[in-house]
Design an enzyme around this catalytic site. Structure first.
Site, short mmCIF file in Angstrom:
data_model
loop_
_atom_site.label_atom_id
_atom_site.label_comp_id
_atom_site.label_asym_id
_atom_site.label_seq_id
_atom_site.Cartn_x
_atom_site.Cartn_y
_atom_site.Cartn_z
N LYS A 34 58.72 42.10 35.35
CA LYS A 34 57.92 42.71 33.15
C LYS A 34 57.77 43.74 33.12
O LYS A 34 57.47 44.83 33.97
CB LYS A 34 57.45 41.21 33.52
CG LYS A 34 55.76 41.52 33.85
CD LYS A 34 54.73 40.52 33.54
CE LYS A 34 52.87 41.39 33.65
NZ LYS A 34 52.77 39.72 33.73
N TYR A 261 40.04 69.71 21.20
CA TYR A 261 38.98 68.77 20.79
C TYR A 261 37.37 68.48 21.06
O TYR A 261 37.52 68.46 21.30
CB TYR A 261 39.57 66.98 20.07
CG TYR A 261 41.02 67.38 19.34
CD1 TYR A 261 41.13 68.19 17.80
CD2 TYR A 261 42.32 66.74 19.77
CE1 TYR A 261 42.29 67.96 16.96
CE2 TYR A 261 44.04 67.20 19.22
CZ TYR A 261 43.52 67.59 17.68
OH TYR A 261 44.83 67.84 17.03
C1 LIG Z 1 52.61 35.25 36.11
C2 LIG Z 1 52.45 36.14 36.95
N1 LIG Z 1 52.63 36.33 37.94
C3 LIG Z 1 52.49 37.10 39.40
C4 LIG Z 1 52.59 38.79 38.82
C5 LIG Z 1 52.18 39.58 39.54
O1 LIG Z 1 51.38 40.47 39.76
P1 LIG Z 1 50.54 41.51 39.86
O2 LIG Z 1 51.51 42.71 39.40
O3 LIG Z 1 49.10 42.04 40.63
O4 LIG Z 1 51.56 41.03 41.63
C6 LIG Z 1 52.03 38.53 36.95
C7 LIG Z 1 51.72 39.65 36.30
O5 LIG Z 1 50.14 39.90 35.70
C8 LIG Z 1 51.94 37.52 36.64
O6 LIG Z 1 52.24 37.98 35.42
#
Ligand SMILES: Cc1ncc(COP(=O)(O)O)c(C=O)c1O
Length: 372
Positions: A34, A261
């Site tokens: 994602k 800055y």
């Molecule tokens: C529903 C869900 N599963 C798994 C993960 C994976 O998490 P990680 O990157 O800590 O492995 C996420 C990430 O935030 C998530 O939202």
């Protein structure tokens, strides 16, 4: 053209993935890609993993899932976000697996099936303590019984999500795990034909081996960073992304003359100051200047003054760097290694924020075994 570069080392990604898969043994690793694969580029990351044999991916939105399909990703794709009625037909067309996030979602599915005689694959999300998406833990029994009398709903998995698996104190994660185990037991007692049970994320892979079930959803660890400084480092991973930017000007600044800055920084002695073309709009963390540094030709040099929107400065002392050369902001370029975790901990952020906000003018360059 001068611009920041995120080098994405696909060979490191694959080595990390293999190590995690070996470690979790019989459980399947479901890569979490994602948020543009945590800033690494959705399609290229998915393709590299598909070539490695990965057949199950997860993303947040249906839009990302469709983009994967349009780019030749053929395995299962689970989306985490809440779906709406209008997305059901697309989910069927593109064979995308949806998450049931609450009771109302089940009614939406029933109505859709009645109208179309079709049903996308679904995973039931159970809230065991995160208080985000998911059926209330207390209501699971009723929901599972309802799903039992609706076998036309293609329920392929049941899952949950940890709130604290990457923390040193395991007690809350253990409570969530006990609750989830109860749900698994219940679904088996009811004889529901569930293929996948999953709750583990990167933190749980490292800290809670009893939470693997038959699938683990892994993001951060696969990209080569530890989710926090309270996880075990039992799997050694390599940073997939090296974030770099070019020196575009070198000036010689006298001791005591302010740089950037707010005039909050001035070199202690006459120094070569390199102007680096990357700023907070590109993802350079704005607060990483008090103790911040960059890597250049095997040495580290202090960031000089506040990070600006498009540029920042670094103090090279007596050494005059070459205009056009890149400095390393984080990652591993073979001569320097600056862990993203060090920056995150110094400025009180998580690597999740740092990685996923790399953007602006940054160009992603894909490297496999040293070749672009
Ligand atoms: C529903 C869900 N599963 C798994 C993960 C994976 O998490 P990680 O990157 O800590 O492995 C996420 C990430 O935030 C998530 O939202």
């Amino acid at each position: 053209m001068y611009r920041p570069i995120a080098e994405i080392h696909l060979d490191r990604l694959i080595r990390n993935y293999r190590k995690i898969q070996n470690y979790v043994e019989d459980a399947l690793v479901l890569p979490v890609i994602k948020a543009n694969a945590y800033g690494h580029g959705l399609v290229r990351v998915a393709k590299a993993l598909q070539e490695e044999g990965v057949t199950f991916f997860s993303v947040f939105t249906l839009g990302s899932a469709i983009k994967l399909r349009e780019n030749g990703i053929s395995g299962n794709i689970l989306i985490f976000s809440r779906f709406t009625k209008d997305l059901l037909q697309l989910a069927v067309e593109f064979d995308i697996t949806l998450s049931i996030a609450c009771k109302d979602d089940i009614q939406l599915l029933i109505d859709f099936i009645q109208k179309t005689e079709k049903c996308p694959k679904v995973h039931l999300k159970v809230d065991t303590g995160m208080s985000r998406l998911g059926i209330d833990y207390d209501e699971v029994q009723t929901i599972l019984e309802q799903l039992k009398v609706h076998p036309e709903i293609h329920l392929e998995g049941i899952y949950s999500h940890f709130a604290t698996a990457d923390e040193g104190d395991p007690s809350y994660a253990e409570l969530q795990l006990r609750r989830f185990s109860e749900v698994v037991k219940l679904s088996k007692q009811l004889g529901l034909p569930i293929k996948y049970y999953h709750i583990a994320n990167s933190g749980a892979v490292l800290n809670l081996p009893e939470s693997f079930f038959n699938l683990v959803r892994v993001g951060m660890l696969m990209y080569g960073a530890y989710p926090s400084d309270e996880t075990s480092e039992c799997i050694e991973v390599e940073p997939v992304m090296s974030f770099k930017a070019p020196i575009v000007l070198v000036r010689h600044v006298k001791a005591g003359i302010p740089v950037s800055y707010g005039s909050v920084y001035a070199p202690d002695s006459d120094s070569y100051i390199g102007v680096v073309q990357a700023g907070f709009v590109d993802g350079v963390p704005r607060n990483w200047f008090e103790r911040g540094y960059v890597g250049y030709q095997g040495k580290t040099y202090k960031i000089a003054g506040r990070i600006c929107m498009d540029q920042f400065m670094a103090n090279f002392g007596d050494e005059k760097p070459q205009i056009g050369d890149d400095v390393l902001i984080f990652g591993d370029d073979g001569t320097n290694r600056i862990p993203i975790e060090v920056i995150a901990s110094d400025i009180n952020l998580t690597p999740y924020v740092l990685m996923s906000t790399i953007g602006g003018r940054t160009e992603r360059v894909y490297i496999n075994n040293g070749e672009c």
